[in-house]
Each structure stands twice: as structure tokens, then as C-alpha cells.
Design an enzyme around this catalytic site. Structure first.
Site, PDB file in Angstrom:
ATOM      1  N   CYS B 167       0.805  -1.221   0.000  1.00  0.00           N
ATOM      2  CA  CYS B 167       0.000   0.000   0.000  1.00  0.00           C
ATOM      3  C   CYS B 167       0.838   1.271   0.000  1.00  0.00           C
ATOM      4  O   CYS B 167       0.291   2.375  -0.040  1.00  0.00           O
ATOM      5  CB  CYS B 167      -0.935  -0.015   1.207  1.00  0.00           C
ATOM      6  SG  CYS B 167      -1.821  -1.565   1.315  1.00  0.00           S
ATOM      7  N   HIS B 299      -2.978   7.863   6.213  1.00  0.00           N
ATOM      8  CA  HIS B 299      -3.143   6.522   5.617  1.00  0.00           C
ATOM      9  C   HIS B 299      -4.560   6.052   5.941  1.00  0.00           C
ATOM     10  O   HIS B 299      -5.231   5.533   5.071  1.00  0.00           O
ATOM     11  CB  HIS B 299      -2.075   5.576   6.163  1.00  0.00           C
ATOM     12  CG  HIS B 299      -2.085   4.233   5.521  1.00  0.00           C
ATOM     13  ND1 HIS B 299      -1.974   4.060   4.158  1.00  0.00           N
ATOM     14  CD2 HIS B 299      -2.221   2.981   6.036  1.00  0.00           C
ATOM     15  CE1 HIS B 299      -2.039   2.765   3.869  1.00  0.00           C
ATOM     16  NE2 HIS B 299      -2.194   2.098   4.982  1.00  0.00           N
ATOM     17  N   GLU B 310      -1.644   5.351  13.891  1.00  0.00           N
ATOM     18  CA  GLU B 310      -1.348   6.566  13.120  1.00  0.00           C
ATOM     19  C   GLU B 310      -1.653   7.811  13.956  1.00  0.00           C
ATOM     20  O   GLU B 310      -0.898   8.786  13.917  1.00  0.00           O
ATOM     21  CB  GLU B 310      -2.152   6.582  11.809  1.00  0.00           C
ATOM     22  CG  GLU B 310      -1.744   7.726  10.889  1.00  0.00           C
ATOM     23  CD  GLU B 310      -2.298   7.597   9.474  1.00  0.00           C
ATOM     24  OE1 GLU B 310      -3.142   6.710   9.230  1.00  0.00           O
ATOM     25  OE2 GLU B 310      -1.872   8.393   8.606  1.00  0.00           O
ATOM     26  N   LYS B 331      -9.627   7.433   2.101  1.00  0.00           N
ATOM     27  CA  LYS B 331     -10.097   6.041   1.953  1.00  0.00           C
ATOM     28  C   LYS B 331     -11.548   5.880   2.392  1.00  0.00           C
ATOM     29  O   LYS B 331     -12.226   4.943   1.982  1.00  0.00           O
ATOM     30  CB  LYS B 331      -9.197   5.084   2.736  1.00  0.00           C
ATOM     31  CG  LYS B 331      -7.787   4.948   2.138  1.00  0.00           C
ATOM     32  CD  LYS B 331      -6.940   3.923   2.881  1.00  0.00           C
ATOM     33  CE  LYS B 331      -5.557   3.792   2.269  1.00  0.00           C
ATOM     34  NZ  LYS B 331      -4.666   4.936   2.575  1.00  0.00           N
ATOM     35  N   HIS B 336      -9.723   1.725  -0.220  1.00  0.00           N
ATOM     36  CA  HIS B 336      -8.273   1.569  -0.214  1.00  0.00           C
ATOM     37  C   HIS B 336      -7.845   1.034  -1.580  1.00  0.00           C
ATOM     38  O   HIS B 336      -8.042  -0.145  -1.880  1.00  0.00           O
ATOM     39  CB  HIS B 336      -7.870   0.604   0.902  1.00  0.00           C
ATOM     40  CG  HIS B 336      -6.402   0.570   1.170  1.00  0.00           C
ATOM     41  ND1 HIS B 336      -5.451   0.872   0.214  1.00  0.00           N
ATOM     42  CD2 HIS B 336      -5.709   0.278   2.305  1.00  0.00           C
ATOM     43  CE1 HIS B 336      -4.249   0.760   0.746  1.00  0.00           C
ATOM     44  NE2 HIS B 336      -4.376   0.409   2.010  1.00  0.00           N
ATOM     45  N   PHE B 395       1.524  -2.935   4.681  1.00  0.00           N
ATOM     46  CA  PHE B 395       1.811  -4.230   5.288  1.00  0.00           C
ATOM     47  C   PHE B 395       3.299  -4.522   5.090  1.00  0.00           C
ATOM     48  O   PHE B 395       3.893  -4.161   4.069  1.00  0.00           O
ATOM     49  CB  PHE B 395       1.016  -5.341   4.593  1.00  0.00           C
ATOM     50  CG  PHE B 395      -0.405  -5.489   5.080  1.00  0.00           C
ATOM     51  CD1 PHE B 395      -0.835  -4.916   6.272  1.00  0.00           C
ATOM     52  CD2 PHE B 395      -1.317  -6.232   4.343  1.00  0.00           C
ATOM     53  CE1 PHE B 395      -2.146  -5.067   6.714  1.00  0.00           C
ATOM     54  CE2 PHE B 395      -2.626  -6.389   4.767  1.00  0.00           C
ATOM     55  CZ  PHE B 395      -3.042  -5.812   5.957  1.00  0.00           C
TER      56      PHE B 395
END
Lengths: 88, 409
Positions: B167, B299, B310, B331, B336, B395
Site C-alpha cells: 500500500c 493513511h 497513526e 479512503k 483503499h 503491510f
């Protein structure tokens, strides 16, 4: 089903025509292969169609060189199994 | 402006929020949510919602023969690149304008998935139909296929490659283009990311990971249940400082800096310290103090763990200025988009700088005490911002933060 050499030739030439950028260009077995303007991707597609249509395993590199359309077509037909050829 | 800031001169998008930048900007500022039913694509899974692009007509953009060699993710990227290059004024008849040195233009496109559509079709032919996969499955599915396609369309002959970091792929592509410009190796970089995500097997492998929300996407909110899958492409045109002015082109914004970090830890669980290090590195690289930042495009996946980590990282880096910083998650609007998410969110960040409006986090119910940020709930907010940060945390613990500044900075 068995096919005559003439039928196989017509079929493979049809595969070539289907990949040509300009499908209006006329060609024969004697036309220089570069004259039909097919690129490496097109050659892979033609080989694949021969394999799918006739159950062939075509051991040919995509960058193999042939002088004429006929040389290319006959090289492909040589890989078609004997039981698909009427005049084998 | 400092000498190592690079210019953003073009933007292009293919997204569920629109196929042009004006449409995309209007939609993300409007408070709409593009998440809809996707149960026609995969059944018997725990989620039924996604932000699929339903109105992308590939045949309107490519001839039949070209479509035969381009998987969907490459189609997205090529169309987004055309939009970005057109806005930058770098095209003449679809090719690079004559003033651009073809060997000093880079194309770097990120992707998390590569050409999953054609791979899955190939596996279907192989295992369900006992047929051979299509002969061009390899060149269509390779992660570099979108970059290669854009380069071919442009005649760009400089550095061209794909990057993949799940991502964070877009942001790694963008920061790499920035570094190549700073190093003096190129003049122009076409950078961004792309991913196509709505094929049955892809949704099923996300289902078994249990990270996807069973309803919608609510980043930083109470009641959030996970991420929602999106897709698309975003492309930016970057140029070395001063180049746009020399050719009479408009500078949309500046890419002031970027920071990268790795958690070197858990494969899936986020690590707030790695996130904080990426944001700090971006500020240092840009030569900016934390109080210069007015907006963070987070994010913000909408998973319990990401948003908590975050928020903690943002407070760690910007704590003293927390009340002066708006945060939001795009998002929540477009899902996403995986390897495309960073580039699409960069376009959203640029929209905030350009319009003075902060895009909202939609589907927001109420503030989660574990997420102590001003998440811009549900409605866009007027706030003039000079510099904004856009985060992507992947990830595998791969983190990239980018700092964008207004063009007049």
C-alpha cells in the site's frame, strides 16, 4: 478431424491476417514475412492459435526468422500432429 | 522554497470518485461516499461493499489490439498518465512535446498487485477449463507493465520501472522520482501508482485475512470495522525546480520532501514509531518544522489498529500543534486503492492546498478516544494550508510520508 495441407495453410494464413495491424494488406505465401508487418507479440498469438486449434506443441521461438509467409506457415504446419492432417 | 523542492505540474486520476481531476476534487470535497455493493463480483464472503470503478470504458481509450496486451491496471495507469501529462502541457499529439529530452524523463509506477486480472484468468483457464493461459500473461501481469506502457506511449527513454511495496507503492514511486530529479539524472518524472482489485479471487483472499469491514469505512471513528477495498490509478508529473516557469507552465504545488522508514517488525500489525519516523524524515528532508504543517492526509485505513497507531504517531510528531492540524482519510470516500492509494491521496492533498478546503473523513460517527486527531468529520472544512503531509503505511511495515507545499511557498 483431418485437414488437407491446403486447408491448414488457409487456416494459418487466417491466423496471421487476424493479427495484422492493417488487415487490408493482401499477401500470399510468397510475400516476404516482414511485408505483413507482424511484431513479436503477433507471432506469439499466431503460434498460440495453432496450438489451441490443432492441439499442437509448437517448439518455435517468437523471434525465429523466416523469409516468407510460406516459410512461416509451413514451419507451423510441421508441428501440427499427424492425426490432424488428412495427407499425412 | 528551497532548491531541492521539486515542482508538481500535472495530475491524472482514474478512480471511483471520477476519471478527471476536477471531478475527483469536487467529489472528495462534497462529502460523498463512493462505496457500493460489490456482491455481484464475489459471493459467500464476509463483506459486500467496495469502491469499484464501474464506468471505466477501456475501449474508449485503447484500440482492440492494444487492449489485447494491456491488463486493467495498466489501462488505468496509462489513462491517468495521459491526464497528468496533458495538464502539465507536455504533450503534443499524444507524444512528448519537442522541448522534452526523451532520455531525461523517468516513468515510475507503483503497484501492489501487478496484473492480477490476467493472472487469475490464466489460472481459471488452466485449472477450471484445462486450457493454456493466454500467451501474453507474463508481459501483461508484470509489475512494470504500467510504467512500460506509459513510456511506450510517450517515447520516454530514461529510467522506467515499476516499484512494489504493497500500500506504499505509490509513495515509493513518487519519492524515487523526486530523488532522481534532485540527483540531476532527469528533468521530468511521471510517477504514481495503479491497481485493479475487483476480481473474485482477490476479494476472497482479503476475506480470509479478516481486515475488510463488513459494512463501510469509518477511519478514526467509533464503530470502525476495517478497510474497504478500492481501485484506480493516480499519476503526478514532477519537474525540477524552475523548469515549469522556463517553459511557461503552471506549478500546481511543490513536493517539498519525503521520508521513508521500515518497522522491521510485524508483517501486518502497524507500528506507530515507524510511522512517526517516516513523517519526521519527510519534515527534515523538506527543511520544515512541524508547525509548518496544516493538514495530514492520513493513511487512515479504517482498521482499529492502523488508525490508533497513526493517531499516536501524529501526536508524537506534531503533538504541540495538534489543534492546528486537520487530518482526514480519503479512503473513507474511495476505499483503499492499494498500490494506487498514495497517488490518489496525493491528488487529494494537492486539492486541499489548491482550494483551501480540507476533504472530509466520511461515514464518521463520533470521535474514538484512542484516535486523538481532528479527523474532519463528514464535511469539508475551510482551512488555508501552506504545507500538507500525505501518509502511506504498508503491510510489512513499509512507510512513506510526503510533504507537499503550495506553489507560492
Amino acid at each position: 478431424m483431418s485437414n488437407t495441407h491446403e486447408e491448414l495453410t488457409k487456416s494459418v494464413m487466417g491466423f496471421i491476417r487476424s493479427e495484422m495491424q492493417d488487415k487490408t494488406v493482401e499477401f500470399t505465401m510468397d510475400t516476404p514475412l516482414e511485408g505483413v508487418k507482424i511484431d513479436s507479440i503477433d507471432v506469439i498469438h499466431v503460434i498460440f492459435k495453432v496450438e489451441e486449434e490443432y492441439g499442437a506443441t509448437v517448439d518455435m521461438a517468437p523471434d525465429a526468422k523466416f523469409a516468407t509467409v510460406g516459410d512461416f506457415v509451413n514451419a507451423l504446419i510441421a508441428f501440427i500432429p499427424a492425426d490432424k492432417k488428412a495427407d499425412a | 522554497m528551497t532548491p531541492n523542492w521539486v515542482e508538481v505540474t500535472g495530475r491524472g486520476v482514474v478512480s471511483s470518485a471520477g476519471l478527471t481531476v476536477p471531478e475527483f476534487t469536487q467529489t472528495i470535497l462534497s462529502g460523498q461516499c463512493l462505496i457500493g455493493d460489490i456482491s455481484d463480483i464475489a459471493a459467500d464472503i464476509r463483506f459486500t461493499k467496495g469502491a469499484a470503478i464501474r464506468n471505466f470504458d477501456a475501449a474508449a481509450h485503447f484500440d482492440e489490439k492494444t487492449l489485447g496486451v494491456l491488463d486493467r491496471f495498466s489501462q488505468f495507469a496509462a489513462v491517468a498518465a495521459r491526464g497528468a501529462l496533458a495538464e502539465a502541457g507536455l504533450l503534443e499529439g499524444g507524444l512528448l512535446e519537442a522541448g522534452t529530452d526523451r532520455e531525461r524523463i523517468a516513468v515510475i509506477v507503483g503497484t501492489a498487485n501487478g496484473g492480477g486480472d490476467i493472472l487469475m484468468e490464466g489460472y481459471g483457464r488452466l485449472y477450471k477449463e484445462d486450457r493454456k493461459p493466454r500467451p501474453l500473461t507474463i508481459p501483461m501481469s508484470m509489475a512494470s507493465a504500467p510504467a512500460s506502457r506509459i513510456a511506450k506511449e510517450l517515447g520516454a527513454r530514461g529510467p522506467v520501472f515499476g516499484v512494489s511495496s504493497a500500500c506504499a507503492s505509490s509513495n515509493h514511486a513518487i519519492i524515487t522520482g523526486m530523488m532522481l530529479i534532485r540527483a540531476g539524472l532527469i528533468d521530468v518524472a511521471v510517477v504514481g501508482g495503479t491497481d485493479s482489485c475487483f476480481y473474485e479471487s482477490y476479494l476472497k483472499v482479503w476475506d480470509v485475512l479478516r481486515a475488510v469491514s463488513s459494512e463501510t469505512c469509518r477511519p478514526f471513528s467509533t464503530g470502525r470495522k476495517g478497510l474497504i477495498i478500492g481501485e484506480g490509478a493516480g499519476i503526478l508529473v514532477l519537474e525540477r525546480a524552475g523548469r515549469a516557469a522556463a517553459r511557461g507552465a503552471k506549478v500546481i504545488a511543490r513536493l517539498a520532501g519525503g521520508g521513508m522508514s521500515s518497522d522491521a517488525g510485524d508483517l501486518i500489525a502497524p507500528d506507530s514509531s515507524g510511522m512517526a519516523r517516516a513523517m519526521r524524515a519527510a519534515l527534515v528532508d523538506a527543511g520544515l518544522e512541524p508547525d509548518a504543517i496544516g493538514y495530514i492526509n492520513a493513511h487512515g485505513t479504517g482498521t482499529v489498529a492502523n488508525d490508533r497507531a497513526e493517531s499516536s504517531a501524529i501526536n508524537d510528531v506534531f503533538g504541540g500543534n495538534r489543534d492546528k492540524i486537520s487530518v482526514s482519510s480519503t479512503k473513507s470516500i474511495i476505499g483503499h486503492a492499494m498500490g494506487a492509494s498514495g497517488a490518489l491521496e496525493a491528488v487529494a492533498t494537492l486539492a486541499a492546498l489548491e482550494t483551501g478546503m480540507i476533504p472530509p473523513t466520511v461515514n464518521f460517527i463520533s470521535a474514538d478516544p484512542d484516535c486523538d486527531v481532528d479527523a474532519t468529520p463528514n464535511e469539508a472544512r475551510k482551512r488555508a494550508v501552506d504545507v500538507a503531509v500525505s501518509n502511506s503505511f504498508a503491510f510489512g511495515g513499509l512507510n512513506v510520508s510526503l510533504a507537499f507545499a503550495r506553489s507560492d511557498r
